[in-house]
Design a protein around this motif. Structure first.
Motif, mmCIF file in Angstrom:
data_model
loop_
_atom_site.group_PDB
_atom_site.id
_atom_site.type_symbol
_atom_site.label_atom_id
_atom_site.label_comp_id
_atom_site.label_asym_id
_atom_site.label_seq_id
_atom_site.Cartn_x
_atom_site.Cartn_y
_atom_site.Cartn_z
ATOM 1 N N MET A 161 0.841 -1.186 0.000
ATOM 2 C CA MET A 161 0.000 0.000 0.000
ATOM 3 C C MET A 161 0.880 1.241 0.000
ATOM 4 O O MET A 161 1.877 1.300 0.714
ATOM 5 C CB MET A 161 -0.896 0.002 1.238
ATOM 6 N N GLN A 162 0.503 2.222 -0.805
ATOM 7 C CA GLN A 162 1.261 3.462 -0.863
ATOM 8 C C GLN A 162 0.320 4.656 -0.775
ATOM 9 O O GLN A 162 -0.712 4.694 -1.447
ATOM 10 C CB GLN A 162 2.069 3.545 -2.160
ATOM 11 N N VAL A 163 0.710 5.603 0.051
ATOM 12 C CA VAL A 163 -0.020 6.865 0.148
ATOM 13 C C VAL A 163 0.644 7.845 -0.812
ATOM 14 O O VAL A 163 1.837 8.132 -0.690
ATOM 15 C CB VAL A 163 0.004 7.418 1.586
ATOM 16 N N ASN A 164 -0.124 8.323 -1.773
ATOM 17 C CA ASN A 164 0.397 9.252 -2.775
ATOM 18 C C ASN A 164 -0.060 10.671 -2.445
ATOM 19 O O ASN A 164 -1.179 10.880 -1.973
ATOM 20 C CB ASN A 164 -0.112 8.845 -4.159
ATOM 21 N N ASN A 165 0.806 11.620 -2.708
ATOM 22 C CA ASN A 165 0.510 13.006 -2.377
ATOM 23 C C ASN A 165 -0.740 13.530 -3.084
ATOM 24 O O ASN A 165 -1.403 14.452 -2.604
ATOM 25 C CB ASN A 165 1.713 13.891 -2.742
ATOM 26 N N ASN A 166 -1.090 12.907 -4.217
ATOM 27 C CA ASN A 166 -2.161 13.409 -5.083
ATOM 28 C C ASN A 166 -3.561 12.933 -4.689
ATOM 29 O O ASN A 166 -4.453 12.836 -5.526
ATOM 30 C CB ASN A 166 -1.878 12.996 -6.534
ATOM 31 N N GLY A 167 -3.758 12.610 -3.409
ATOM 32 C CA GLY A 167 -5.091 12.228 -2.941
ATOM 33 C C GLY A 167 -5.492 10.811 -3.267
ATOM 34 O O GLY A 167 -6.673 10.487 -3.294
ATOM 35 N N VAL A 168 -4.488 9.946 -3.494
ATOM 36 C CA VAL A 168 -4.729 8.546 -3.869
ATOM 37 C C VAL A 168 -3.994 7.622 -2.905
ATOM 38 O O VAL A 168 -2.832 7.864 -2.565
ATOM 39 C CB VAL A 168 -4.238 8.259 -5.306
ATOM 40 N N ILE A 169 -4.665 6.565 -2.473
ATOM 41 C CA ILE A 169 -4.014 5.453 -1.784
ATOM 42 C C ILE A 169 -4.022 4.291 -2.764
ATOM 43 O O ILE A 169 -5.086 3.882 -3.247
ATOM 44 C CB ILE A 169 -4.753 5.078 -0.492
ATOM 45 N N SER A 170 -2.851 3.781 -3.081
ATOM 46 C CA SER A 170 -2.748 2.746 -4.112
ATOM 47 C C SER A 170 -2.166 1.463 -3.537
ATOM 48 O O SER A 170 -1.485 1.466 -2.507
ATOM 49 C CB SER A 170 -1.885 3.235 -5.280
ATOM 50 N N PHE A 171 -2.437 0.369 -4.230
ATOM 51 C CA PHE A 171 -1.967 -0.943 -3.822
ATOM 52 C C PHE A 171 -1.169 -1.545 -4.979
ATOM 53 O O PHE A 171 -1.552 -1.422 -6.134
ATOM 54 C CB PHE A 171 -3.153 -1.836 -3.458
ATOM 55 N N LEU A 172 -0.062 -2.123 -4.679
ATOM 56 C CA LEU A 172 0.851 -2.782 -5.623
ATOM 57 C C LEU A 172 1.744 -1.799 -6.366
ATOM 58 O O LEU A 172 2.911 -2.085 -6.606
ATOM 59 C CB LEU A 172 0.087 -3.656 -6.630
ATOM 60 N N VAL A 173 1.222 -0.650 -6.766
ATOM 61 C CA VAL A 173 2.024 0.317 -7.519
ATOM 62 C C VAL A 173 1.780 1.723 -6.969
ATOM 63 O O VAL A 173 0.737 2.000 -6.381
ATOM 64 C CB VAL A 173 1.684 0.306 -9.027
ATOM 65 N N SER A 174 2.771 2.593 -7.171
ATOM 66 C CA SER A 174 2.572 3.993 -6.814
ATOM 67 C C SER A 174 1.859 4.700 -7.962
ATOM 68 O O SER A 174 1.849 4.221 -9.102
ATOM 69 C CB SER A 174 3.909 4.673 -6.519
ATOM 70 N N VAL A 175 1.254 5.831 -7.668
ATOM 71 C CA VAL A 175 0.534 6.610 -8.674
ATOM 72 C C VAL A 175 1.048 8.049 -8.629
ATOM 73 O O VAL A 175 0.747 8.796 -7.700
ATOM 74 C CB VAL A 175 -0.990 6.579 -8.429
ATOM 75 N N SER A 176 1.835 8.405 -9.614
ATOM 76 C CA SER A 176 2.346 9.775 -9.683
ATOM 77 C C SER A 176 1.427 10.685 -10.499
ATOM 78 O O SER A 176 1.555 11.909 -10.452
ATOM 79 C CB SER A 176 3.752 9.786 -10.289
ATOM 80 N N GLN A 177 0.525 10.086 -11.241
ATOM 81 C CA GLN A 177 -0.384 10.852 -12.102
ATOM 82 C C GLN A 177 -1.247 11.783 -11.266
ATOM 83 O O GLN A 177 -1.859 11.367 -10.278
ATOM 84 C CB GLN A 177 -1.260 9.882 -12.891
#
Length: 204
Positions: A1-17
């Motif tokens: 699980m990754q907390v992304n600065n862009n208001g997204v919590i993602s699983f397996l991969v980060s989301v920079s978009q």
């Protein structure tokens, strides 16, 4: 699980978009999106997150979460959570803001008893929808491609997009709900049964 600065919590991969895509996505991205937009904490605000295990000294926050789940899902009247992950975007500005006093505050709480899992989205003051690089106005944070709210299983089938997502209406997400409590959205996330999706509004 990754907390992304862009208001997204993602699983397996980060989301920079930072410009949100419409749901559903079939590219394997498993996402919780309390407010997927171009957030820039260097312009103001903070992003914080913490994992919490249930002990006597922090029982109060678990009792509150349990009450929310039990009230939202009739078949969860005996739900007792054991683990929680709290992510808070507090008074965050948007990318390219010429007026950095325009801020948003929101939170995602993941909670489970080890068998059933839920996501609770809490909204404070929401004043902008779009960063400048997503076509938004640098003076207002509005226009362009507004934020996406919901979740996506990544299979192109299981998803939920809150009413108003990627439209100007998402600025009022703190006045709407799917459980009758303005500013709060609750989803069951452990299986394919997307539950509790009736949309209610207040103050709009």
């Amino acid at each position: 699980m990754q907390v992304n600065n862009n208001g997204v919590i993602s699983f397996l991969v980060s989301v920079s978009q930072f410009t949100p895509d419409p749901f559903p996505l079939d590219d394997g991205r498993r996402l919780l999106t309390p407010f997927w937009a171009d957030i820039d904490t260097t312009n103001g605000g903070t992003l914080s997150y913490r994992q919490v295990l249930r002990f006597a000294q922090n029982d109060a926050i678990f009792l509150e979460a349990d009450d929310i789940i039990r009230a939202s899902f009739v078949d969860m009247r005996d739900f007792v959570s054991s683990w929680m992950y709290i992510t808070t975007w507090d008074s965050v500005a948007f990318f390219g803001a010429s007026d950095t006093s325009i801020r948003n505050s929101f939170q995602a709480v993941m909670v489970t008893d080890g068998r059933y899992s839920f996501a609770i989205f809490n909204y404070g003051d929401i004043n902008w929808t779009t960063g400048a690089a997503s076509g938004g106005d640098s003076g207002t944070g509005l226009g362009g491609t507004p934020a996406q709210v919901g979740f996506n299983a990544g299979d192109g089938v299981i998803f939920y997009s809150a009413p108003g997502s990627r439209t100007a209406a998402v600025v009022d997400i703190e006045t709407t709900s799917n459980i009758g409590v303005p500013g709060r959205w609750v989803f069951r996330t452990d299986n394919s049964n997307i539950e509790g999706l009736e949309c209610t509004t207040s103050g709009v």
